[in-house]
Write a protein that holds these residues in place. Structure first.
Motif, PDB file in Angstrom:
ATOM      1  N   LEU A  42     -17.825  15.181  -7.341  1.00 15.46           N
ATOM      2  CA  LEU A  42     -16.937  14.533  -6.373  1.00 15.46           C
ATOM      3  C   LEU A  42     -16.124  15.590  -5.643  1.00 15.46           C
ATOM      4  O   LEU A  42     -15.784  16.625  -6.223  1.00 15.46           O
ATOM      5  N   PRO A  43     -15.771  15.323  -4.401  1.00 15.71           N
ATOM      6  CA  PRO A  43     -15.016  16.301  -3.607  1.00 15.71           C
ATOM      7  C   PRO A  43     -13.540  16.333  -3.970  1.00 15.71           C
ATOM      8  O   PRO A  43     -12.993  15.369  -4.490  1.00 15.71           O
ATOM      9  N   GLY A  44     -12.911  17.446  -3.686  1.00 17.69           N
ATOM     10  CA  GLY A  44     -11.474  17.570  -3.836  1.00 17.69           C
ATOM     11  C   GLY A  44     -10.774  17.580  -2.492  1.00 17.69           C
ATOM     12  O   GLY A  44      -9.558  17.609  -2.421  1.00 17.69           O
ATOM     13  N   GLU A  45     -11.543  17.535  -1.418  1.00 15.69           N
ATOM     14  CA  GLU A  45     -10.982  17.631  -0.075  1.00 15.69           C
ATOM     15  C   GLU A  45     -10.702  16.272   0.546  1.00 15.69           C
ATOM     16  O   GLU A  45      -9.910  16.161   1.470  1.00 15.69           O
ATOM     17  N   TYR A  46     -11.388  15.240   0.094  1.00 15.49           N
ATOM     18  CA  TYR A  46     -11.210  13.903   0.664  1.00 15.49           C
ATOM     19  C   TYR A  46     -11.560  12.869  -0.405  1.00 15.49           C
ATOM     20  O   TYR A  46     -12.201  13.182  -1.400  1.00 15.49           O
ATOM     21  N   ILE A  47     -11.111  11.641  -0.166  1.00 17.22           N
ATOM     22  CA  ILE A  47     -11.394  10.554  -1.103  1.00 17.22           C
ATOM     23  C   ILE A  47     -12.812  10.052  -0.823  1.00 17.22           C
ATOM     24  O   ILE A  47     -13.135   9.684   0.304  1.00 17.22           O
ATOM     25  N   PRO A  48     -13.655  10.061  -1.846  1.00 15.30           N
ATOM     26  CA  PRO A  48     -15.032   9.620  -1.637  1.00 15.30           C
ATOM     27  C   PRO A  48     -15.105   8.115  -1.368  1.00 15.30           C
ATOM     28  O   PRO A  48     -14.227   7.357  -1.785  1.00 15.30           O
ATOM     29  N   ASN A  49     -16.172   7.701  -0.699  1.00 16.67           N
ATOM     30  CA  ASN A  49     -16.340   6.270  -0.462  1.00 16.67           C
ATOM     31  C   ASN A  49     -16.734   5.572  -1.763  1.00 16.67           C
ATOM     32  O   ASN A  49     -17.037   6.218  -2.770  1.00 16.67           O
ATOM     33  N   LYS A  50     -16.717   4.255  -1.712  1.00 18.73           N
ATOM     34  CA  LYS A  50     -16.965   3.435  -2.901  1.00 18.73           C
ATOM     35  C   LYS A  50     -18.325   3.726  -3.523  1.00 18.73           C
ATOM     36  O   LYS A  50     -18.439   3.900  -4.733  1.00 18.73           O
ATOM     37  N   ARG A  51     -19.360   3.812  -2.699  1.00 20.84           N
ATOM     38  CA  ARG A  51     -20.710   4.044  -3.231  1.00 20.84           C
ATOM     39  C   ARG A  51     -20.791   5.369  -3.977  1.00 20.84           C
ATOM     40  O   ARG A  51     -21.388   5.463  -5.043  1.00 20.84           O
ATOM     41  N   ARG A  52     -20.157   6.400  -3.414  1.00 14.22           N
ATOM     42  CA  ARG A  52     -20.218   7.722  -4.053  1.00 14.22           C
ATOM     43  C   ARG A  52     -19.478   7.729  -5.377  1.00 14.22           C
ATOM     44  O   ARG A  52     -19.950   8.296  -6.361  1.00 14.22           O
ATOM     45  N   ASP A  71      -5.608   6.201 -15.621  1.00 17.18           N
ATOM     46  CA  ASP A  71      -6.513   5.109 -15.956  1.00 17.18           C
ATOM     47  C   ASP A  71      -5.904   3.774 -15.591  1.00 17.18           C
ATOM     48  O   ASP A  71      -4.721   3.649 -15.320  1.00 17.18           O
ATOM     49  N   THR A  72      -6.740   2.780 -15.615  1.00 19.42           N
ATOM     50  CA  THR A  72      -6.351   1.438 -15.222  1.00 19.42           C
ATOM     51  C   THR A  72      -6.720   0.457 -16.322  1.00 19.42           C
ATOM     52  O   THR A  72      -7.328   0.838 -17.314  1.00 19.42           O
ATOM     53  N   CYS A  73      -6.369  -0.776 -16.123  1.00 19.80           N
ATOM     54  CA  CYS A  73      -6.721  -1.827 -17.078  1.00 19.80           C
ATOM     55  C   CYS A  73      -8.235  -1.881 -17.208  1.00 19.80           C
ATOM     56  O   CYS A  73      -8.939  -2.081 -16.219  1.00 19.80           O
ATOM     57  N   ILE A  74      -8.735  -1.732 -18.406  1.00 20.48           N
ATOM     58  CA  ILE A  74     -10.187  -1.613 -18.575  1.00 20.48           C
ATOM     59  C   ILE A  74     -10.936  -2.929 -18.460  1.00 20.48           C
ATOM     60  O   ILE A  74     -12.137  -2.940 -18.455  1.00 20.48           O
ATOM     61  N   SER A  75     -10.244  -4.044 -18.323  1.00 21.16           N
ATOM     62  CA  SER A  75     -10.950  -5.320 -18.234  1.00 21.16           C
ATOM     63  C   SER A  75     -11.377  -5.658 -16.808  1.00 21.16           C
ATOM     64  O   SER A  75     -11.983  -6.680 -16.571  1.00 21.16           O
ATOM     65  N   LEU A  76     -11.074  -4.790 -15.860  1.00 19.60           N
ATOM     66  CA  LEU A  76     -11.439  -5.028 -14.466  1.00 19.60           C
ATOM     67  C   LEU A  76     -12.850  -4.544 -14.171  1.00 19.60           C
ATOM     68  O   LEU A  76     -13.326  -3.595 -14.783  1.00 19.60           O
ATOM     69  N   PRO A  77     -13.532  -5.157 -13.189  1.00 17.31           N
ATOM     70  CA  PRO A  77     -14.849  -4.639 -12.775  1.00 17.31           C
ATOM     71  C   PRO A  77     -14.717  -3.257 -12.134  1.00 17.31           C
ATOM     72  O   PRO A  77     -13.647  -2.874 -11.654  1.00 17.31           O
ATOM     73  N   ALA A  78     -15.804  -2.524 -12.093  1.00 18.44           N
ATOM     74  CA  ALA A  78     -15.800  -1.149 -11.580  1.00 18.44           C
ATOM     75  C   ALA A  78     -15.279  -1.069 -10.145  1.00 18.44           C
ATOM     76  O   ALA A  78     -14.611  -0.103  -9.783  1.00 18.44           O
ATOM     77  N   GLN A  79     -15.551  -2.082  -9.317  1.00 18.86           N
ATOM     78  CA  GLN A  79     -15.080  -2.054  -7.935  1.00 18.86           C
ATOM     79  C   GLN A  79     -13.558  -2.021  -7.861  1.00 18.86           C
ATOM     80  O   GLN A  79     -12.980  -1.370  -6.993  1.00 18.86           O
ATOM     81  N   PHE A  80     -12.886  -2.722  -8.767  1.00 18.33           N
ATOM     82  CA  PHE A  80     -11.424  -2.702  -8.795  1.00 18.33           C
ATOM     83  C   PHE A  80     -10.911  -1.353  -9.300  1.00 18.33           C
ATOM     84  O   PHE A  80      -9.897  -0.856  -8.836  1.00 18.33           O
ATOM     85  N   HIS A  81     -11.631  -0.774 -10.243  1.00 18.93           N
ATOM     86  CA  HIS A  81     -11.255   0.565 -10.703  1.00 18.93           C
ATOM     87  C   HIS A  81     -11.346   1.559  -9.558  1.00 18.93           C
ATOM     88  O   HIS A  81     -10.516   2.446  -9.431  1.00 18.93           O
ATOM     89  N   TYR A  82     -12.361   1.404  -8.729  1.00 20.66           N
ATOM     90  CA  TYR A  82     -12.476   2.276  -7.565  1.00 20.66           C
ATOM     91  C   TYR A  82     -11.241   2.139  -6.683  1.00 20.66           C
ATOM     92  O   TYR A  82     -10.652   3.138  -6.268  1.00 20.66           O
ATOM     93  N   MET A  83     -10.833   0.917  -6.377  1.00 23.94           N
ATOM     94  CA  MET A  83      -9.672   0.708  -5.500  1.00 23.94           C
ATOM     95  C   MET A  83      -8.412   1.318  -6.109  1.00 23.94           C
ATOM     96  O   MET A  83      -7.621   1.950  -5.406  1.00 23.94           O
ATOM     97  N   LEU A  84      -8.232   1.162  -7.422  1.00 23.55           N
ATOM     98  CA  LEU A  84      -7.038   1.706  -8.065  1.00 23.55           C
ATOM     99  C   LEU A  84      -7.089   3.234  -8.158  1.00 23.55           C
ATOM    100  O   LEU A  84      -6.098   3.913  -7.916  1.00 23.55           O
ATOM    101  N   LEU A  85      -8.260   3.782  -8.500  1.00 21.88           N
ATOM    102  CA  LEU A  85      -8.392   5.241  -8.572  1.00 21.88           C
ATOM    103  C   LEU A  85      -8.322   5.880  -7.190  1.00 21.88           C
ATOM    104  O   LEU A  85      -7.871   7.015  -7.053  1.00 21.88           O
ATOM    105  N   LYS A  86      -8.742   5.151  -6.171  1.00 19.65           N
ATOM    106  CA  LYS A  86      -8.650   5.649  -4.795  1.00 19.65           C
ATOM    107  C   LYS A  86      -7.190   5.937  -4.437  1.00 19.65           C
ATOM    108  O   LYS A  86      -6.886   6.952  -3.816  1.00 19.65           O
ATOM    109  N   LYS A  87      -6.298   5.068  -4.882  1.00 17.67           N
ATOM    110  CA  LYS A  87      -4.862   5.263  -4.629  1.00 17.67           C
ATOM    111  C   LYS A  87      -4.314   6.465  -5.385  1.00 17.67           C
ATOM    112  O   LYS A  87      -3.371   7.097  -4.949  1.00 17.67           O
ATOM    113  N   ARG A  88      -4.900   6.768  -6.527  1.00 11.34           N
ATOM    114  CA  ARG A  88      -4.423   7.865  -7.374  1.00 11.34           C
ATOM    115  C   ARG A  88      -5.256   9.139  -7.217  1.00 11.34           C
ATOM    116  O   ARG A  88      -5.037  10.122  -7.922  1.00 11.34           O
TER     117      ARG A  88
END
Length: 137
Positions: free
Chosen positions: A25-35, A103-120
């Motif tokens: 994964l890059p350190g220069e920009y936030i990767p898209n969801k698929r990546r 980390d985030t609440c582990i009971s969420l689907p991966a797509q929600f983890h992406y949204m939360l990790l995107k913010k962090r």
């Protein structure tokens, strides 16, 4: 040296941090969801991975990078790693990095983890860079 990124589950923050560390994964920009969703072990059913060291790759100075799911046993596992390092006289050493704060609440689907990790993501990039600077000294 062996670097172990660990958290409650190896499937989210630990997988993303390790993927950044080894250049997946890059350190220069936030990767898209698929990546981000294509990172090895991201969103994997974590129960069978607790306590297992999962190899993620080698960084630019030939350190092996792993992820580890610790559940709520962070201190026990990191103490065990230090003890094994001492017992086996591994000159390389083991460097443990706790990324559970990302980390985030582990009971969420991966797509929600992406949204939360995107913010962090930018904070996680800074944390990985800090670790890489510490181990390169």
């Amino acid at each position: 040296m062996k670097i172990v990124y660990h958290s409650y589950s190896p499937s989210y923050a630990a997988a993303v941090a390790a993927a950044m560390h080894v250049g997946i994964l890059p350190g220069e920009y936030i990767p898209n969801k698929r990546r981000m969703l294509s990172v090895p072990y991201f969103g994997a059913k974590y129960a069978s991975y607790f306590g297992l060291f999962i190899y993620m790759g080698i960084d630019e100075i030939y350190n092996e990078v792993y992820i580890l799911g610790t559940k709520n046993n962070v201190s026990v596992i990191t103490n065990e790693l230090a003890s094994v390092d001492d017992i086996l006289h591994m000159n390389e050493g083991v460097y443990c990095v706790n990324v559970s704060a990302f980390d985030t609440c582990i009971s969420l689907p991966a797509q929600f983890h992406y949204m939360l990790l995107k913010k962090r993501y930018n904070a996680l990039v800074k944390a990985v860079r800090h670790i890489k600077n510490q181990i390169s000294v």
